[in-house]
Enzyme design. Structure first.
Site, mmCIF file in Angstrom:
data_model
loop_
_atom_site.group_PDB
_atom_site.id
_atom_site.type_symbol
_atom_site.label_atom_id
_atom_site.label_comp_id
_atom_site.label_asym_id
_atom_site.label_seq_id
_atom_site.Cartn_x
_atom_site.Cartn_y
_atom_site.Cartn_z
ATOM 1 N N LYS A 270 0.706 -1.120 -0.151
ATOM 2 C CA LYS A 270 0.045 0.087 0.078
ATOM 3 C C LYS A 270 0.893 1.153 0.019
ATOM 4 O O LYS A 270 1.885 1.246 0.805
ATOM 5 C CB LYS A 270 -0.775 0.135 1.292
ATOM 6 C CG LYS A 270 -2.024 1.179 1.498
ATOM 7 C CD LYS A 270 -2.832 0.950 2.500
ATOM 8 C CE LYS A 270 -3.759 2.241 2.661
ATOM 9 N NZ LYS A 270 -4.521 1.871 3.894
ATOM 10 N N SER B 244 -9.484 2.351 2.867
ATOM 11 C CA SER B 244 -8.553 2.935 1.905
ATOM 12 C C SER B 244 -7.375 1.864 1.187
ATOM 13 O O SER B 244 -7.002 2.413 0.205
ATOM 14 C CB SER B 244 -7.646 4.005 2.755
ATOM 15 O OG SER B 244 -6.798 3.334 3.834
ATOM 16 N N SER C 17 -10.279 -0.147 7.045
ATOM 17 C CA SER C 17 -9.538 -0.015 5.592
ATOM 18 C C SER C 17 -8.926 -1.198 5.304
ATOM 19 O O SER C 17 -8.347 -1.431 4.052
ATOM 20 C CB SER C 17 -8.295 1.002 5.619
ATOM 21 O OG SER C 17 -9.164 2.359 5.798
#
Length: 414
Positions: free
Chosen positions: A62, A132, A156
């Site tokens: 990420k 996210s 997330s």
């Protein structure tokens, strides 16, 4: 999806070389990511390690997690475009030490908040992949890679896993280090994993941490399960309720003890004060971006910070006190059960890309610091996945994974 555990088995048996495994992941990304948009950037060349339990395993990172050989742009190139950290984040180095190959950086909502990415849901391109950790969930869900890192401050990891039909674990708070991860809230931020199935999560997390106790056991024991609907968080959608019903019924048919459970009121109060903790700390975490780069800040996050400027230290301290009381109360709940079973999201992924979905059924468990595992449980008539989450007491990551594997197996037999 690509099973990490199966890749490990084939590599260990000599049926697949680590180099061929990485090449297959590269080919899958080349074939699919032009449409899905799960990756921000990839290295020009990648190789495979010759040793380590994760040799031949391609991992997506990420893009709020530092990598020394790739930019870390935080989902906000207006401020961090082309920024190159000098060092890898601690968890990235743990992956490399286990032999993993970092295949690329995956998309994130800006600063892991709620301004959406352009990433598409691999099961239905007209629906959000969640956030996210959008790119990590979508890359695993689309079968591009077997393992990806995400982070969770509200929901997330678990929510995008539910939306993209993957297994995922938000481990116990700080089981994985957050050094080198862009901070949103130091009380809440937790690094997590996405993989095809629960056993794959267990193999991945065990290899990263060196904890053999996380590996799947030969025999699974039927757990004592408490069903929690979190009424204080509002009503779920019909697809969320159906996923929970299906998972509970499957677990009970497989021999688990299943009963509805009410949480203590202090735990409900902790759910209500989660935003106080999160936003108070966010103002300090994003002080430079907000004060020096206000106009370049992503608009939804900037609006949240505008609205929460008046949270006082006293309110923050009181909220932390509630959280501490709730953690003790929740620990007592686990004296009579092994795990909780609850919703991973309101329901199926929402249509459109304007929103990443609602974290209301995730944020309590992030604040409590307990391990959560998403298990895909239901697919709607439109082909949209819906998950449920298994929750164990703090430090009970092995228990959470074993119970999740039990539920996963029970669902497979229904």
């Amino acid at each position: 999806m690509i099973s990490l555990a199966e890749l490990q088995r084939r590599i260990d048996a000599g049926d697949l070389s680590p180099e061929a495994s990485i090449a297959q992941a590269c080919e899958a990304i080349d074939a699919q990511d032009k449409t899905i948009g799960a990756f921000v950037c990839r290295p020009g060349t990648v190789g495979a390690a010759s040793a380590g339990p994760l040799r031949g395993i391609a991992v997506g990172i990420k893009d709020i997690i530092d990598t020394s050989n790739l930019p870390t742009e935080m989902g906000c190139p207006a401020i961090y475009g082309g920024w190159r950290p000098r060092a890898d984040a601690a968890v990235v180095m743990m992956l490399k030490q286990a032999g993993a190959t970092i295949i690329g950086k995956t998309t994130t909502t800006a600063f892991a908040a709620n301004d959406p990415t352009a990433t598409l849901n691999p099961h239905h391109h007209g629906h959000t992949p969640g956030g996210s950790s959008a790119g990590s969930a979508a890359a695993v869900g689309a079968g591009m890679i077997p393992l990806a890192l995400g982070t969770q401050t509200g929901g997330s990891v678990i929510r995008p896993a539910s939306f993209c039909g993957t297994a995922a674990i938000k481990p116990s708070y700080r089981l994985l280090p957050t050094i080198g991860v862009k901070c949103f809230s130091w009380t809440l931020d937790t690094v997590g994993l996405f993989a095809a199935g629960v056993a794959d999560l267990a193999h991945g997390l065990s290899a990263i941490t060196g904890r053999a106790e996380l590996l799947p056991r030969a025999a699974m024991q039927a757990p004592r399960i408490g069903i929690v609907t979190q009424e204080f968080a509002g009503a779920a959608e019909a697809s969320g309720d159906e996923a929970l019903r299906i998972a509970a019924a499957a677990a009970e048919r497989a021999g688990a003890s299943v009963r509805a459970l009410a949480l203590p009121e202090i735990v409900a109060e902790a759910w209500r004060i989660h935003p106080v903790v999160q936003d108070f700390e966010a103002h300090q975490s994003f002080a430079w971006e907000y004060r020096v780069n206000y106009d370049a800040m992503p608009p939804l996050l900037r609006g949240r910070l505008d609205e929460s400027r008046d949270i006082t230290p006293a309110a923050y301290d009181a909220a932390r006190g509630v959280a501490n009381q709730a953690r003790r109360a929740l620990a007592r709940v686990f004296e009579d059960i092994d795990v909780l079973l609850t919703l991973s999201a309101l329901g199926a992924p929402p249509e459109g890309l304007a929103s990443t979905g609602d974290p209301r059924f995730n944020r309590l468990w992030t604040l409590m610091g307990v391990p959560c595992v998403n298990v895909p449980a239901y697919v709607t008539a439109d082909g949209l996945p819906v998950g449920v989450q298994i929750i164990a007491p703090f430090g009970g990551d092995a228990r959470a994974l074993e119970a999740a594997r039990f539920v996963e197996a029970a669902l497979a037999r229904r």
